[in-house]
Design an enzyme around this catalytic site. Structure first.
Site, mmCIF file in Angstrom:
data_model
loop_
_atom_site.group_PDB
_atom_site.id
_atom_site.type_symbol
_atom_site.label_atom_id
_atom_site.label_comp_id
_atom_site.label_asym_id
_atom_site.label_seq_id
_atom_site.Cartn_x
_atom_site.Cartn_y
_atom_site.Cartn_z
ATOM 1 N N ASP A 73 0.025 3.760 -0.083
ATOM 2 C CA ASP A 73 1.077 3.338 0.844
ATOM 3 C C ASP A 73 2.311 4.213 0.619
ATOM 4 O OD1 ASP A 73 2.296 1.341 2.726
ATOM 5 O OD2 ASP A 73 3.600 1.041 1.010
ATOM 6 N N THR A 106 4.133 4.605 7.231
ATOM 7 C CA THR A 106 5.155 5.113 6.311
ATOM 8 C C THR A 106 4.798 6.504 5.779
ATOM 9 O OG1 THR A 106 4.038 3.903 4.544
ATOM 10 C CG2 THR A 106 5.912 2.836 5.558
ATOM 11 N N THR A 107 3.502 6.808 5.672
ATOM 12 C CA THR A 107 3.090 8.131 5.193
ATOM 13 C C THR A 107 3.279 9.160 6.301
ATOM 14 O OG1 THR A 107 1.442 7.040 3.804
ATOM 15 C CG2 THR A 107 1.206 9.405 4.101
ATOM 16 N N ASP A 404 0.904 -4.777 5.564
ATOM 17 C CA ASP A 404 0.846 -3.774 6.638
ATOM 18 C C ASP A 404 0.088 -4.327 7.839
ATOM 19 O OD1 ASP A 404 2.174 -2.136 4.948
ATOM 20 O OD2 ASP A 404 0.629 -0.605 4.755
#
Length: 539
Positions: A73, A106-107, A404
């Site tokens: 994450d 988020t990545t 998530d």
């Protein structure tokens, strides 16, 4: 705050600045500052690039205390990395804001920002002014967002047909450690959201979803409890382990005699005084327990503790009790059971009692650990996801993964438009932005074209992490998108034999994709506008 400098005037009245402790400061200006910022951002992006997609690799992070975290994450990795450079810290904040707002992607947002800055570096080397690059990126981002709107599909949220939502959750969970039972996890996430969602207001109250974890057992033992799970047990081992048709007194006042608020000292000078004091305490305990029993309560949930004497008296009077229940948990119990939190015994009434069908203790294996489950609550909208796992790392990662998935489904309830994943939206936007660049006559066309190339970093990373030849795979999918005019074609990460992401059921929310593009562009514009850095020399 001390002044960092002062202003002075020369003999002609022209102002100049005298900096304090200038010999102890480092200063970067112009192209050197830009290069330093871009290098820092690229370094952070390169760390996360290998974690992108369903075949992305995990990172092991060791804290100064020796605690281990294994995750892919992006927000968690960057949050636990020890970052010193100021621009690298901005990348960490970028990932966190994507996590706070959307909960997923988020990545990707950090990888995209790193690619945009890498392209900007080449334009700076060619002598293009950073402001022109920033303006070009802004124009390109607008074109990309319009393209996303065009290729998006409507997605009906139907309580009776949860299968499409489960597919969406499975896309999010596909890149996580828990993907070996990700169908089960996706179903749990969807059931939790649908239990608390208000489809009329298009909103989901996350306060009603509690995620609790316990080490031990298998991931497959994870379950959704229509009620509340708290990490407590009955205050006395001889109290009943199950209470049916529970009527709960939810108290924030302790089971003990009242004490003066000021400092006090009590002198006991005789045996008679001691007996009187003890009798007073006993009478107080008796009256407190009787007050609770008189109102019809058969279970006490108390925020504070009580001593062994009170505990024994509760057992004698057959009034089961739970002590040291935390603030957030006691609020959730009150919401779930329809009860009221009572600050004083005198205020307790029948109407303020919480109601639940059954309250039972869970025990785990050979350990003596117990948890309390409150089920069949009056307000059935409160739910708890109870996670099991072989060790603490697995449980923690499962919590992050389910968070998530919950966020993605919530976003779909808010805005039911979706795009198809696998890098397909990025390739479609890249083609649209490249076509728009050819229509621009000013210098910004170079920046718009660079934005188009930066968008390809996402499908390239997906292809590389999946074991494909990245450039060859991307070129093939791009040419097919142009020929077939099909914006759903992406990278076949799971080797299923088709590039159509609609057939593969790889779905992402439009809101998340838009947010990724806009946040990355905003941050890159801000970084490009910095041309002077003054910092203490130890930085």
């Amino acid at each position: 705050m001390a002044s960092t400098g002062s202003i002075a005037f020369d003999e002609y009245g022209r102002p100049f600045i005298i900096l304090r402790d200038q010999e102890n400061k480092t200063r970067l200006t112009g192209i050197e500052a830009h290069k330093s910022h871009i290098l820092a951002a690229k370094s952070v992006a390169s760390v996360l690039k290998t974690s992108l997609g369903p075949k992305g690799l995990d990172k092991m992070l060791v804290s100064p205390d020796g605690d281990l975290t294994i995750t892919n994450d992006g927000a968690t990795i960057l949050g636990q990395m020890d970052v010193d450079h100021q621009i690298a810290k901005l990348m960490v904040q970028l990932s966190r804001s994507q996590d706070d707002e959307i909960g997923d992607g988020t990545t990707g947002v950090v990888v995209l920002a790193g690619a945009l800055l890498e392209q900007a570096e080449q334009l700076l080397d060619r002598g293009i002014h950073p402001i022109r690059i920033a303006d070009g990126y802004e124009m390109a981002a607008r074109v990309a967002v319009e393209t996303l709107d065009k290729i998006s599909d409507k997605f009906d949220v139907d309580l009776k047909k949860p299968e499409p939502l489960i597919r969406l959750a499975m896309t999010t969970l596909g890149s996580k450690i828990i993907n070996r039972c990700h169908r089960q996890m996706a179903e749990i996430a969807v059931d939790a959201i649908l239990a608390v969602a208000d489809l009329n207001r298009k909103d989901v109250d996350f306060e009603l979803i509690k995620v609790e974890g316990k080490v031990g057992g298998k991931l497959e033992d994870t379950m959704l409890v229509k009620g509340v799970v708290i990490d407590k047990d009955m205050s006395h081992p001889q109290m009943p382990k199950t209470v049916k048709d529970a009527k709960m007194a939810i108290l924030t006042c302790p089971f003990e005699p009242p004490k003066p608020k000021t400092k006090h000292k009590l002198d006991v000078t005789s045996v008679e005084d001691y007996h009187n004091l003890r009798e007073y305490e006993l009478n107080k305990f008796e009256s407190m327990v009787q007050q609770v029993k008189d109102k019809g309560a058969n279970l006490v949930i108390c925020q504070w503790g009580f001593d062994d004497e009170a505990n024994h008296l509760l057992l004698q009077r057959e009034l089961p009790a739970v002590r040291w229940v935390g603030g957030p948990e006691i609020e959730l119990i009150a919401i779930a059971t329809g009860g009221r939190i009572v600050p004083r015994f005198e205020e307790l009434t029948k109407e303020k009692l919480g109601h639940a069908g059954i309250v039972r203790e869970l025990t785990f294996g050979t350990t003596k650990e117990r948890m309390l489950v409150i089920e069949e609550c009056k307000n059935s909208r409160a739910v708890t996801i109870f996670i099991r796992g072989g060790n603490k790392m697995i449980v923690d990662e499962a919590k992050r993964s389910l968070h998530d998935a919950l966020c993605v489904i919530r976003n779909l309830v808010r805005d039911n438009r979706v795009v198809y994943g696998g890098g397909a939206p990025e390739i479609a936007c890249s083609l649209a932005v490249a076509a728009a660049a050819d229509k621009i006559s000013t210098l910004e066309q170079y920046a718009v074209r660079a934005f188009s190339e930066a968008l390809e970093s996402i499908p390239l990373a997906l292809a590389e992490n999946s074991g494909h030849a990245p450039i060859h795979t991307l070129a093939e999918v791009k040419s097919r998108q142009v020929k077939e005019k099909n914006g759903r074609l992406g990278i076949d990460c799971l080797h299923k034999g088709t590039n159509d992401m609609k057939d593969q059921q790889v779905i992402e929310t439009l809101m998340a994709k838009k947010q990724q593009l806009l946040l990355a562009t905003q941050l890159v514009r801000m970084i490009l506008k910095i041309d002077d850095v003054r910092a203490p020399s130890d930085f």
